[in-house]
Design an enzyme around this catalytic site. Structure first.
Site, short mmCIF file in Angstrom:
data_model
loop_
_atom_site.label_atom_id
_atom_site.label_comp_id
_atom_site.label_asym_id
_atom_site.label_seq_id
_atom_site.Cartn_x
_atom_site.Cartn_y
_atom_site.Cartn_z
N LEU A 147 36.74 -44.13 8.67
CA LEU A 147 37.42 -42.84 8.67
C LEU A 147 38.22 -42.58 7.38
O LEU A 147 38.26 -41.44 6.90
CB LEU A 147 38.33 -42.72 9.89
CG LEU A 147 38.82 -41.32 10.25
CD1 LEU A 147 37.65 -40.38 10.50
CD2 LEU A 147 39.73 -41.36 11.48
N VAL A 150 36.26 -40.61 4.91
CA VAL A 150 36.24 -39.17 5.17
C VAL A 150 37.58 -38.54 4.81
O VAL A 150 37.63 -37.45 4.23
CB VAL A 150 35.91 -38.90 6.66
CG1 VAL A 150 35.88 -37.41 6.94
CG2 VAL A 150 34.59 -39.55 7.06
N GLU A 151 38.66 -39.23 5.12
CA GLU A 151 39.99 -38.68 4.91
C GLU A 151 40.40 -38.65 3.44
O GLU A 151 40.89 -37.64 2.94
CB GLU A 151 41.02 -39.48 5.72
CG GLU A 151 40.97 -39.25 7.21
CD GLU A 151 41.55 -37.89 7.61
OE1 GLU A 151 42.08 -37.18 6.72
OE2 GLU A 151 41.48 -37.56 8.79
N SER A 152 40.25 -39.78 2.77
CA SER A 152 40.83 -39.91 1.42
C SER A 152 39.91 -40.59 0.41
O SER A 152 40.33 -40.77 -0.74
CB SER A 152 42.12 -40.72 1.52
OG SER A 152 41.84 -42.04 1.97
N TYR A 256 33.75 -32.63 9.93
CA TYR A 256 34.53 -33.88 9.87
C TYR A 256 33.90 -34.99 10.70
O TYR A 256 33.65 -36.09 10.19
CB TYR A 256 35.95 -33.57 10.35
CG TYR A 256 36.90 -34.72 10.37
CD1 TYR A 256 37.61 -35.08 9.23
CD2 TYR A 256 37.15 -35.44 11.55
CE1 TYR A 256 38.52 -36.12 9.26
CE2 TYR A 256 38.05 -36.47 11.58
CZ TYR A 256 38.74 -36.80 10.43
OH TYR A 256 39.64 -37.84 10.46
#
Length: 365
Positions: A147, A150-152, A256
């Site tokens: 994850l 995807v986030e950063s 997302y």
């Protein structure tokens, strides 16, 4: 008369002697028989008595079989994988057997940008082992270890337009709820350990809130639980399905969850997408060291014999040139440098822990 008596007595004695002589073998035989009953000398008699009480002598193999306890079958203990990616794959729990256009689109993008996947994997190499370890302890799907990509993009200094910060991209308010302190000295949203623990706690809460539906929980992590709940209520009212793929969600959230699933599918079977994963050793990268007080970060890097960039990448929560005077008094140091760091840290005095250079600002600076 006397002469005849004497002759008779002598004759009688001779006959008695002959009779005694002829009986001697019988007496000897009787004595020998008694001796056989008596047996060997005393010591030998005790030995014979002992032998008489034991089991008959068995062949060697029979003795072994008779005296050894039965052995348990040897069970091979499975060895942990050397590559962390193998461990992550073993911990998958989400359903990846999905045929949706949005998922295909994300798979297509990632599979045609292998250099990006390798780049973010190298960035995440410092953090992934710890994240996987914490997810396993919580019993969560190890797909969630992806994850932060995807986030950063595994950039601990990542900052979004919505003021989200850190590898897990917490906004200030949610960060405060989960104990991520934000001060002049540090921002806990960027702390690798604290932000990972906060993300796990938040995702577990969302998972429970949505009755064990991980896709709803993940969508809520991106857009907020209120947004997802309203979308579910709308679909229920309209008689429509309420699974993630059927919900009317913001564009970013609609992409997302497929991004995470696409990454999981590619990392599960990279050969199918003509990609080779960057090897990440399945062992801790860093170790937490108690430093006992404020410490200059440049000096810490020198004592650990690593670059200042490495110090900041492992300890990105610090906003300034030194750790906070109020704590936490700890630093993450690469495992292979922690012993060196501890030794040198113990050798400096308190007034050497924080150093600086005075400089007068001049025109043109």
């Amino acid at each position: 008369m006397t002469k005849h008596l004497l002759i008779a007595f002598l004759a009688s004695s001779i006959l008695a002697g002959c009779q005694s002589f002829t009986q001697k073998p019988t007496d000897i035989a009787e004595v020998d028989a008694e001796n056989e009953d008596i047996g060997a000398p005393e010591a030998d008699t005790e030995q014979l008595g002992f032998i008489d009480t034991v089991d008959p002598v068995l062949p060697a193999e029979d003795i072994e079989n008779d005296t050894e306890e039965p052995t348990e079958p040897v069970v091979a203990i499975p060895q942990p994988p050397k590559d962390l990616w193998d461990r992550i794959r073993d911990g998958y729990q989400l359903n990846l057997d999905i045929d949706k256009p949005r998922l295909k689109s994300q798979i297509r993008w990632y599979s045609t940008h292998p250099s990006y996947l390798t780049r973010v994997s190298k960035r995440g190499e410092r953090y992934l082992y710890y994240i996987v370890d914490e997810l396993e302890k919580a019993g969560m799907p190890l797909e969630i270890a992806l994850l932060p990509i995807v986030e950063s993009g595994f950039d601990p200094f990542g900052y979004s337009h919505g003021r989200a910060s850190g590898p897990w991209q917490f906004i200030p308010s949610t960060g405060h709820i989960y104990g991520l302190e934000q001060t002049w000295w540090l921002d806990g949203r960027r702390d690798i350990k604290l932000s990972t623990q906060a993300a796990i706690a938040y995702l577990q809460r969302l998972h429970k809130m949505f009755d064990g539906d991980w896709l709803h929980a993940l969508a809520s992590y991106n857009s907020g639980e209120g947004t997802v709940m309203r979308a579910i209520r709308r679909n229920k009212k309209a008689g429509k399905p309420t699974d993630f793929w059927s919900l009317d969600l913001p564009t970013e959230t609609r992409a997302y969850v497929p991004k995470l699933l696409a990454l999981a599918k590619i990392m599960k079977n990279p050969e199918a997408y003509d990609y080779q994963t960057h090897f990440i050793a399945n062992r801790p990268y860093f170790e937490e060291v108690n430093i006992g007080g404020q410490l200059d970060l440049a000096q810490a890097a020198e004592m650990a014999e690593i670059s200042i960039d490495e110090i900041y990448l492992l300890n990105p929560a610090f906003n300034q040139w030194a750790t906070s005077p109020d704590g936490p008094h700890k630093l993450l140091i690469p495992v292979n440098k922690s012993k060196t760091f501890r030794t040198k840290l113990a050798s400096i005095s308190d007034n050497e822990r924080v150093t600086w250079t005075r400089y007068t600002v001049r025109a043109g600076d």
